[in-house]
Enzyme design. Structure first.
Site, PDB file in Angstrom:
ATOM      1  N   ARG A  33       3.804   0.962  -5.089  1.00 31.49           N
ATOM      2  CA  ARG A  33       4.996   0.121  -5.195  1.00 31.49           C
ATOM      3  C   ARG A  33       5.432  -0.350  -6.747  1.00 31.49           C
ATOM      4  O   ARG A  33       4.491  -0.360  -7.462  1.00 31.49           O
ATOM      5  CB  ARG A  33       4.914  -1.238  -4.387  1.00 31.49           C
ATOM      6  CG  ARG A  33       4.594  -1.201  -2.895  1.00 31.49           C
ATOM      7  CD  ARG A  33       4.321  -2.583  -2.167  1.00 31.49           C
ATOM      8  NE  ARG A  33       4.176  -2.535  -0.944  1.00 31.49           N
ATOM      9  CZ  ARG A  33       2.876  -2.452  -0.262  1.00 31.49           C
ATOM     10  NH1 ARG A  33       1.841  -2.585  -1.204  1.00 31.49           N
ATOM     11  NH2 ARG A  33       2.679  -2.561   1.061  1.00 31.49           N
ATOM     12  N   LYS A  51       0.495  -6.318  -1.752  1.00 33.60           N
ATOM     13  CA  LYS A  51       1.205  -7.525  -1.054  1.00 33.60           C
ATOM     14  C   LYS A  51       0.097  -8.572  -0.774  1.00 33.60           C
ATOM     15  O   LYS A  51      -0.780  -8.279  -0.113  1.00 33.60           O
ATOM     16  CB  LYS A  51       2.130  -7.067  -0.078  1.00 33.60           C
ATOM     17  CG  LYS A  51       3.352  -6.389  -0.501  1.00 33.60           C
ATOM     18  CD  LYS A  51       4.395  -6.164   0.634  1.00 33.60           C
ATOM     19  CE  LYS A  51       5.671  -5.683   0.293  1.00 33.60           C
ATOM     20  NZ  LYS A  51       6.519  -5.502   1.292  1.00 33.60           N
ATOM     21  N   HIS A  91      11.264   3.171  -4.419  1.00 28.87           N
ATOM     22  CA  HIS A  91      10.788   3.037  -2.829  1.00 28.87           C
ATOM     23  C   HIS A  91      11.087   4.435  -2.170  1.00 28.87           C
ATOM     24  O   HIS A  91      10.060   4.771  -1.418  1.00 28.87           O
ATOM     25  CB  HIS A  91      11.579   2.064  -2.045  1.00 28.87           C
ATOM     26  CG  HIS A  91      10.651   1.482  -1.192  1.00 28.87           C
ATOM     27  ND1 HIS A  91       9.289   0.742  -1.332  1.00 28.87           N
ATOM     28  CD2 HIS A  91      10.848   1.352   0.259  1.00 28.87           C
ATOM     29  CE1 HIS A  91       9.005   0.336  -0.171  1.00 28.87           C
ATOM     30  NE2 HIS A  91       9.789   0.753   0.879  1.00 28.87           N
ATOM     31  N   ARG A 108       7.920   6.586  -2.915  1.00 27.49           N
ATOM     32  CA  ARG A 108       6.861   5.945  -1.913  1.00 27.49           C
ATOM     33  C   ARG A 108       7.028   6.766  -0.622  1.00 27.49           C
ATOM     34  O   ARG A 108       6.183   7.207   0.131  1.00 27.49           O
ATOM     35  CB  ARG A 108       7.066   4.600  -2.029  1.00 27.49           C
ATOM     36  CG  ARG A 108       5.887   3.891  -1.255  1.00 27.49           C
ATOM     37  CD  ARG A 108       5.893   2.634  -1.333  1.00 27.49           C
ATOM     38  NE  ARG A 108       5.273   1.476  -0.496  1.00 27.49           N
ATOM     39  CZ  ARG A 108       3.868   1.303  -0.253  1.00 27.49           C
ATOM     40  NH1 ARG A 108       3.355   1.958  -1.260  1.00 27.49           N
ATOM     41  NH2 ARG A 108       3.349   0.576   0.635  1.00 27.49           N
ATOM     42  N   HIS A 134      -0.565  -0.790   3.780  1.00 35.23           N
ATOM     43  CA  HIS A 134       0.137  -1.349   5.040  1.00 35.23           C
ATOM     44  C   HIS A 134      -0.845  -2.425   5.430  1.00 35.23           C
ATOM     45  O   HIS A 134      -1.937  -1.893   5.858  1.00 35.23           O
ATOM     46  CB  HIS A 134       0.849  -0.392   5.760  1.00 35.23           C
ATOM     47  CG  HIS A 134       2.023   0.059   5.450  1.00 35.23           C
ATOM     48  ND1 HIS A 134       2.437   1.394   5.725  1.00 35.23           N
ATOM     49  CD2 HIS A 134       2.745  -0.315   4.439  1.00 35.23           C
ATOM     50  CE1 HIS A 134       3.535   1.628   5.207  1.00 35.23           C
ATOM     51  NE2 HIS A 134       3.956   0.718   4.421  1.00 35.23           N
ATOM     52  N   TYR A 154       6.791   6.813   9.807  1.00 34.93           N
ATOM     53  CA  TYR A 154       6.702   8.242   9.182  1.00 34.93           C
ATOM     54  C   TYR A 154       6.394   9.494  10.269  1.00 34.93           C
ATOM     55  O   TYR A 154       6.430  10.742  10.118  1.00 34.93           O
ATOM     56  CB  TYR A 154       5.596   8.371   8.121  1.00 34.93           C
ATOM     57  CG  TYR A 154       6.003   7.606   7.159  1.00 34.93           C
ATOM     58  CD1 TYR A 154       7.057   7.862   6.046  1.00 34.93           C
ATOM     59  CD2 TYR A 154       5.436   6.322   6.876  1.00 34.93           C
ATOM     60  CE1 TYR A 154       7.487   6.935   5.182  1.00 34.93           C
ATOM     61  CE2 TYR A 154       5.561   5.252   5.891  1.00 34.93           C
ATOM     62  CZ  TYR A 154       6.751   5.745   5.098  1.00 34.93           C
ATOM     63  OH  TYR A 154       7.114   4.789   4.064  1.00 34.93           O
TER      64      TYR A 154
END
Length: 277
Positions: A152, A176, A241, A244, A267, A276
């Site tokens: 990111r 994150k 993004h 990514r 994630h 995906y």
């Protein structure tokens, strides 16, 4: 109950106790402002924001008056639910009054795959930086990391020299929610990094240095990606993004396991990665 003081307490609780990132708290604030506006119009004296009738009218308000899609409605309801949890925790609302079990379930929206770049388009972008200059060498590393390591923008900006391990062939990433993970240091990234570090003279701890000598900002990276996409004559809108998304999609097409992609992306939930699939 829906006054500014209580909302501010909730936002501080979200960051200081639950450990939410500032951007998450900002999103909470925006969502609760929308709910407050709705209440001011339709329920000026609301004493229980979990009431099913209020939520049904709120959903109608979001869909009709604000033209929000299901995903946006779902996010706003999730924010409201988190706020209700806080009210119960702080004994501002009795748990016996909680009506969330009566809330209507939103129908699933069709899954839309992320828009990605073709392999040639990606290679055209990667070939744009002028590697005879220090900034060009820096930019090539950043583009390569976004594409091959799935980072990111915030992760690239916070990356430090000490996070790179050439001996162990891996990079420590702070993602994150403060979650840490390692991504592989492949030969292409390693070569680009070594060329950049040879000419890097800054004393700051961050790996990527701006033209003025400070740490690189997310906005600068967003501008950089847009610039190289334009010089490569890419017709699609290209953002960090999207690079990514492109990495994750190409890995899946090449046969990578979904769990491996989840770990690379950082994630928390596999369901997030399943877009995906």
């Amino acid at each position: 109950m829906m006054n500014e003081s209580t909302i501010q307490d909730f936002l501080e609780y979200s960051q200081m106790v639950r450990g939410c990132r500032p951007k998450t708290a900002e999103a909470y604030a925006i969502d609760l402002k929308v709910f407050n506006t709705f209440c001011a119009i339709h329920y000026p004296h609301v004493d229980n924001p979990s009431k099913a009738k209020i939520v049904v009218d709120y959903i109608r308000y979001l869909r009709i008056e604000r033209n929000n899609a299901s995903a946006a409605v779902g996010r706003k309801l999730a924010t409201l639910s988190a706020f209700i949890d806080f009210l119960i925790l702080m004994e501002l609302l009795d748990s016996k009054q909680d009506q969330r079990k009566k809330w209507p379930k939103l129908l699933d929206t069709p899954k839309r795959l992320p828009d990605v770049l073709e392999n040639k388009e990606m290679q055209d972008i990667l070939s744009q930086p002028d590697t005879t200059t220090i900034l060009g060498r820096r930019d090539r590393v950043i583009l390569t990391l976004m594409y091959s390591a799935d980072l990111r923008v915030s992760e690239i900006c916070s990356l430090r020299l000490i996070d790179i391990s050439f001996t162990e062939k891996r990079i420590l990433i702070c993602g994150k929610g403060g979650r840490e993970r390692y991504v592989p240091l492949d030969s292409i990234v390693e070569e680009a990094l070594e060329e950049y570090l040879v000419s890097r003279t800054s004393e700051i701890s961050e790996l990527f240095v701006s033209k003025k000598g400070g740490a690189l900002t997310p906005r600068a990276i967003q501008y950089m990606v847009k610039k190289y996409a334009e010089t490569a004559k890419i017709q699609k809108k290209v953002t960090p993004h999207k690079l990514r998304h492109t990495c994750a999609t190409h890995l899946l097409q090449e046969g990578a396991h979904l769990v491996s992609i989840q770990k690379l992306l950082g994630h928390k939930s596999l369901s997030t990665t399943q877009i995906y699939y």
